[in-house]
Design a protein around this motif. Structure first.
Motif, PDB file in Angstrom:
ATOM      1  N   LEU A 307      -7.258   2.727  19.570  1.00  0.00           N
ATOM      2  CA  LEU A 307      -6.479   2.841  18.336  1.00  0.00           C
ATOM      3  C   LEU A 307      -6.745   1.665  17.398  1.00  0.00           C
ATOM      4  O   LEU A 307      -6.717   1.818  16.169  1.00  0.00           O
ATOM      5  N   GLY A 308      -6.996   0.489  17.976  1.00  0.00           N
ATOM      6  CA  GLY A 308      -7.323  -0.666  17.146  1.00  0.00           C
ATOM      7  C   GLY A 308      -8.617  -0.472  16.378  1.00  0.00           C
ATOM      8  O   GLY A 308      -8.720  -0.836  15.202  1.00  0.00           O
ATOM      9  N   MET A 309      -9.613   0.120  17.023  1.00  0.00           N
ATOM     10  CA  MET A 309     -10.887   0.370  16.345  1.00  0.00           C
ATOM     11  C   MET A 309     -10.756   1.485  15.310  1.00  0.00           C
ATOM     12  O   MET A 309     -11.372   1.425  14.243  1.00  0.00           O
ATOM     13  N   ILE A 310      -9.929   2.494  15.618  1.00  0.00           N
ATOM     14  CA  ILE A 310      -9.708   3.566  14.640  1.00  0.00           C
ATOM     15  C   ILE A 310      -9.046   3.015  13.382  1.00  0.00           C
ATOM     16  O   ILE A 310      -9.280   3.512  12.274  1.00  0.00           O
ATOM     17  N   SER A 311      -8.239   1.970  13.554  1.00  0.00           N
ATOM     18  CA  SER A 311      -7.549   1.370  12.401  1.00  0.00           C
ATOM     19  C   SER A 311      -8.524   0.958  11.311  1.00  0.00           C
ATOM     20  O   SER A 311      -8.237   1.092  10.115  1.00  0.00           O
ATOM     21  N   PHE A 312      -9.695   0.447  11.712  1.00  0.00           N
ATOM     22  CA  PHE A 312     -10.673  -0.007  10.721  1.00  0.00           C
ATOM     23  C   PHE A 312     -11.182   1.150   9.866  1.00  0.00           C
ATOM     24  O   PHE A 312     -11.527   0.964   8.702  1.00  0.00           O
ATOM     25  N   SER A 313     -11.234   2.347  10.439  1.00  0.00           N
ATOM     26  CA  SER A 313     -11.763   3.505   9.714  1.00  0.00           C
ATOM     27  C   SER A 313     -10.697   4.212   8.893  1.00  0.00           C
ATOM     28  O   SER A 313     -10.950   4.639   7.763  1.00  0.00           O
ATOM     29  N   ILE A 314      -9.507   4.325   9.465  1.00  0.00           N
ATOM     30  CA  ILE A 314      -8.477   5.146   8.828  1.00  0.00           C
ATOM     31  C   ILE A 314      -7.635   4.359   7.832  1.00  0.00           C
ATOM     32  O   ILE A 314      -6.852   4.918   7.085  1.00  0.00           O
ATOM     33  N   THR A 315      -7.820   3.036   7.815  1.00  0.00           N
ATOM     34  CA  THR A 315      -7.029   2.181   6.920  1.00  0.00           C
ATOM     35  C   THR A 315      -7.270   2.504   5.456  1.00  0.00           C
ATOM     36  O   THR A 315      -6.360   2.494   4.646  1.00  0.00           O
ATOM     37  N   GLY A 316      -8.534   2.786   5.100  1.00  0.00           N
ATOM     38  CA  GLY A 316      -8.844   3.176   3.727  1.00  0.00           C
ATOM     39  C   GLY A 316      -9.644   2.179   2.944  1.00  0.00           C
ATOM     40  O   GLY A 316      -9.936   2.413   1.772  1.00  0.00           O
ATOM     41  N   PHE A 317     -10.063   1.065   3.558  1.00  0.00           N
ATOM     42  CA  PHE A 317     -10.827   0.087   2.776  1.00  0.00           C
ATOM     43  C   PHE A 317     -12.313   0.416   2.752  1.00  0.00           C
ATOM     44  O   PHE A 317     -13.041  -0.084   1.907  1.00  0.00           O
ATOM     45  N   SER A 318     -12.798   1.238   3.688  1.00  0.00           N
ATOM     46  CA  SER A 318     -14.203   1.641   3.652  1.00  0.00           C
ATOM     47  C   SER A 318     -14.375   3.010   3.001  1.00  0.00           C
ATOM     48  O   SER A 318     -15.351   3.258   2.301  1.00  0.00           O
ATOM     49  N   PRO A 320     -11.667   5.864   0.982  1.00  0.00           N
ATOM     50  CA  PRO A 320     -10.272   6.019   0.546  1.00  0.00           C
ATOM     51  C   PRO A 320      -9.500   7.015   1.410  1.00  0.00           C
ATOM     52  O   PRO A 320      -9.936   8.148   1.616  1.00  0.00           O
ATOM     53  N   SER A 321      -8.350   6.594   1.907  1.00  0.00           N
ATOM     54  CA  SER A 321      -7.530   7.475   2.749  1.00  0.00           C
ATOM     55  C   SER A 321      -7.067   8.703   1.989  1.00  0.00           C
ATOM     56  O   SER A 321      -6.941   9.789   2.561  1.00  0.00           O
ATOM     57  N   ILE A 322      -6.818   8.526   0.698  1.00  0.00           N
ATOM     58  CA  ILE A 322      -6.322   9.643  -0.107  1.00  0.00           C
ATOM     59  C   ILE A 322      -7.369  10.745  -0.254  1.00  0.00           C
ATOM     60  O   ILE A 322      -7.045  11.896  -0.555  1.00  0.00           O
ATOM     61  N   ALA A 323      -8.652  10.383  -0.047  1.00  0.00           N
ATOM     62  CA  ALA A 323      -9.727  11.375  -0.121  1.00  0.00           C
ATOM     63  C   ALA A 323      -9.960  12.058   1.225  1.00  0.00           C
ATOM     64  O   ALA A 323     -10.757  12.996   1.310  1.00  0.00           O
ATOM     65  N   MET A 324      -9.295  11.586   2.276  1.00  0.00           N
ATOM     66  CA  MET A 324      -9.401  12.241   3.575  1.00  0.00           C
ATOM     67  C   MET A 324      -8.557  13.511   3.585  1.00  0.00           C
ATOM     68  O   MET A 324      -7.851  13.822   2.623  1.00  0.00           O
ATOM     69  N   LEU A 328      -5.109  13.440   8.100  1.00  0.00           N
ATOM     70  CA  LEU A 328      -5.559  12.065   8.354  1.00  0.00           C
ATOM     71  C   LEU A 328      -4.875  11.081   7.418  1.00  0.00           C
ATOM     72  O   LEU A 328      -4.559   9.956   7.818  1.00  0.00           O
ATOM     73  N   TYR A 329      -4.648  11.505   6.190  1.00  0.00           N
ATOM     74  CA  TYR A 329      -3.959  10.629   5.240  1.00  0.00           C
ATOM     75  C   TYR A 329      -2.548  10.315   5.726  1.00  0.00           C
ATOM     76  O   TYR A 329      -2.092   9.164   5.655  1.00  0.00           O
ATOM     77  N   ALA A 330      -1.858  11.328   6.244  1.00  0.00           N
ATOM     78  CA  ALA A 330      -0.511  11.113   6.775  1.00  0.00           C
ATOM     79  C   ALA A 330      -0.554  10.232   8.026  1.00  0.00           C
ATOM     80  O   ALA A 330       0.281   9.330   8.202  1.00  0.00           O
ATOM     81  N   LEU A 331      -1.544  10.459   8.887  1.00  0.00           N
ATOM     82  CA  LEU A 331      -1.659   9.682  10.118  1.00  0.00           C
ATOM     83  C   LEU A 331      -1.998   8.219   9.843  1.00  0.00           C
ATOM     84  O   LEU A 331      -1.672   7.343  10.643  1.00  0.00           O
ATOM     85  N   SER A 332      -2.655   7.953   8.723  1.00  0.00           N
ATOM     86  CA  SER A 332      -3.057   6.569   8.430  1.00  0.00           C
ATOM     87  C   SER A 332      -1.862   5.631   8.345  1.00  0.00           C
ATOM     88  O   SER A 332      -1.977   4.432   8.636  1.00  0.00           O
ATOM     89  N   PHE A 333      -0.696   6.165   7.971  1.00  0.00           N
ATOM     90  CA  PHE A 333       0.493   5.325   7.851  1.00  0.00           C
ATOM     91  C   PHE A 333       1.123   5.010   9.206  1.00  0.00           C
ATOM     92  O   PHE A 333       2.092   4.250   9.273  1.00  0.00           O
ATOM     93  N   HIS A 339      -0.771  -0.568   6.311  1.00  0.00           N
ATOM     94  CA  HIS A 339       0.280  -1.176   5.498  1.00  0.00           C
ATOM     95  C   HIS A 339      -0.123  -2.585   5.058  1.00  0.00           C
ATOM     96  O   HIS A 339       0.164  -2.978   3.928  1.00  0.00           O
ATOM     97  N   PHE A 340      -0.785  -3.317   5.949  1.00  0.00           N
ATOM     98  CA  PHE A 340      -1.243  -4.655   5.556  1.00  0.00           C
ATOM     99  C   PHE A 340      -2.266  -4.549   4.429  1.00  0.00           C
ATOM    100  O   PHE A 340      -2.242  -5.351   3.492  1.00  0.00           O
ATOM    101  N   PHE A 341      -3.168  -3.589   4.515  1.00  0.00           N
ATOM    102  CA  PHE A 341      -4.190  -3.407   3.484  1.00  0.00           C
ATOM    103  C   PHE A 341      -3.550  -3.129   2.126  1.00  0.00           C
ATOM    104  O   PHE A 341      -3.958  -3.697   1.101  1.00  0.00           O
ATOM    105  N   LEU A 342      -2.530  -2.285   2.101  1.00  0.00           N
ATOM    106  CA  LEU A 342      -1.867  -1.959   0.842  1.00  0.00           C
ATOM    107  C   LEU A 342      -1.107  -3.170   0.292  1.00  0.00           C
ATOM    108  O   LEU A 342      -1.049  -3.379  -0.925  1.00  0.00           O
TER     109      LEU A 342
END
Length: 389
Positions: A307-318, A320-324, A328-333, A339-342
């Motif tokens: 789950l820690g590694m998935i965080s890097f992908s689903i966070t949205g900095f590489s 955009p989560s909103i384009a997922m 997946l967009y709902a799961l990102s939260f 939340h730290f990224f935002l």
């Protein structure tokens, strides 16, 4: 004796365990510092420059050679290989010697002047996302400039002035003013999220390991007895050294990022400092939750790693989560790093009032409180004293 039991006794005992363990010293101190130093070194230039490409100039005219010189003048592009064969250039790209191929067709100058619209073809290796996208930008820019240059020459040959032609060639003049990171510095964007992500991943795993190792060594009941039988004192006494250690590391990282390198910090130091503290607490709560859910040392550790590694992908900095997808967009939260990224974007880059980020601060602290709610399950896990190989 009562004086020999309590949270302070557990706290001191945990410090001694950390300082006497090579795994803890390397995993929690040396590894984060080395990783941080490597990331800062790799991105010290801010933006990749002199990315090697190959040029296939099948026309070899004055116009095509001028086009190649203009492309080579771009800071991000470095022409390392010239050939008259696309096959040779492709082989160089497959070997990893170049990251793109720029092809100018035969009779390019002749066809351009006669109005036959020759096509410039370019290829990029998007297996390397950053280099591929930057080269694509440069190659597309030079192709558009070539088209405009040819159009300008044709118009002037027909007697039109530059004042008459420019509104046709470039009807809209674009001025780009990037906000937050006007230098387009990759280090500003990536290191400020990768570094907290590494902190979160390591701390979540060591939180699980600190409790799981008690079970592995059969000292779970002894550990609880040292706290006087209080689950709250036992858990707080155990996690507090890790909180202090990683907060000190975070202060060092922040001093390098925001003071030594002068990265944007538009809302000041305290909002982002508090965000780091909330992230540290959320990582510990996250670890406690996984331990409570799985009730197994190895499974909890594996889940934290995954789950820690998935965080890097689903966070949205590489990406955009909103384009997922909406799911997946709902799961990102459900991932603290999101939340730290935002918070980082709103506070450090955009500099908006901290109240607009209050929801994300609360979400990070919510992960910690969820971990505390599961203390009963963790207590049962410690009392079982059964380690499954």
């Amino acid at each position: 004796m009562a004086s020999e039991k309590g949270m302070w006794v557990v706290f001191v005992r945990e410090w001694k365990r950390i300082l006497s363990s090579k795994i803890c010293i390397w995993g929690m101190i040396v590894a984060p510092l080395l990783t941080f130093g490597l990331l800062m070194y790799m991105m010290h230039a801010g933006l990749p420059t002199k990315i090697p490409i190959a040029v296939v100039d099948l026309d070899n005219s004055l116009t095509s050679r001028s086009l190649v010189r203009q492309l080579d003048a771009f800071a991000k592009t470095d022409i390392k290989f010239k050939s008259l064969s696309f096959k040779e250039a492709r082989v160089e790209m497959e070997r990893g010697q170049v990251y793109g191929v720029f092809t100018i067709p035969r009779n390019f100058a002749k066809d351009a002047i006669s109005g036959n619209r020759p096509k410039i073809v370019f290829y990029t290796n998007n297996a390397f996302l950053i280099s591929g996208s930057l080269l694509f930008q440069d190659m597309k820019t030079i192709s558009v400039l070539a088209s405009a240059s040819v159009g300008l020459r044709m118009g002037e040959a027909k007697g039109y002035t530059q004042g008459q032609l420019m509104p046709i060639i470039q009807p809209i003049s674009i001025e780009a003013h990037p906000i937050g990171n006007p230098w387009l510095n990759y280090s500003v964007y990536l290191n400020n999220v990768l570094t907290p992500g590494i902190i979160f991943l390591i701390l979540a795993m060591f939180t699980i390991s600190s409790f799981g190792s008690e079970v592995k060594m059969g000292t779970g009941r002894k550990f609880l007895d040292l706290a006087g039988g209080s689950t709250v004192k036992a858990i707080f006494g155990k996690i507090l050294p890790y909180t202090i250690l990683f907060f000190v590391l975070s202060l060092f990282f922040m001093s390098v990022l925001y003071y030594y390198n002068n990265f944007p910090l538009n809302s000041g130091f305290f909002p982002i400092c508090f965000a780091y503290l909330c992230l540290i607490l959320s990582a510990q709560g996250f670890g406690l939750m996984l331990l409570a859910v799985f009730g197994n040392y190895r499974l909890s550790l594996s889940a934290a790693s995954l789950l820690g590694m998935i965080s890097f992908s689903i966070t949205g900095f590489s990406f955009p989560s909103i384009a997922m997808s909406p799911v997946l967009y709902a799961l990102s939260f459900l991932f603290p790093l999101r939340h730290f990224f935002l918070i980082y974007v709103d506070q450090a880059l955009n500099g908006i009032a901290w109240q607009y980020s209050a929801y994300h601060y609360a979400a990070l602290l919510g992960f910690f409180f969820l971990g505390l709610i599961s203390m009963g399950r963790v207590r049962n896990f410690m009392y079982e004293n059964v380690y499954e190989e």
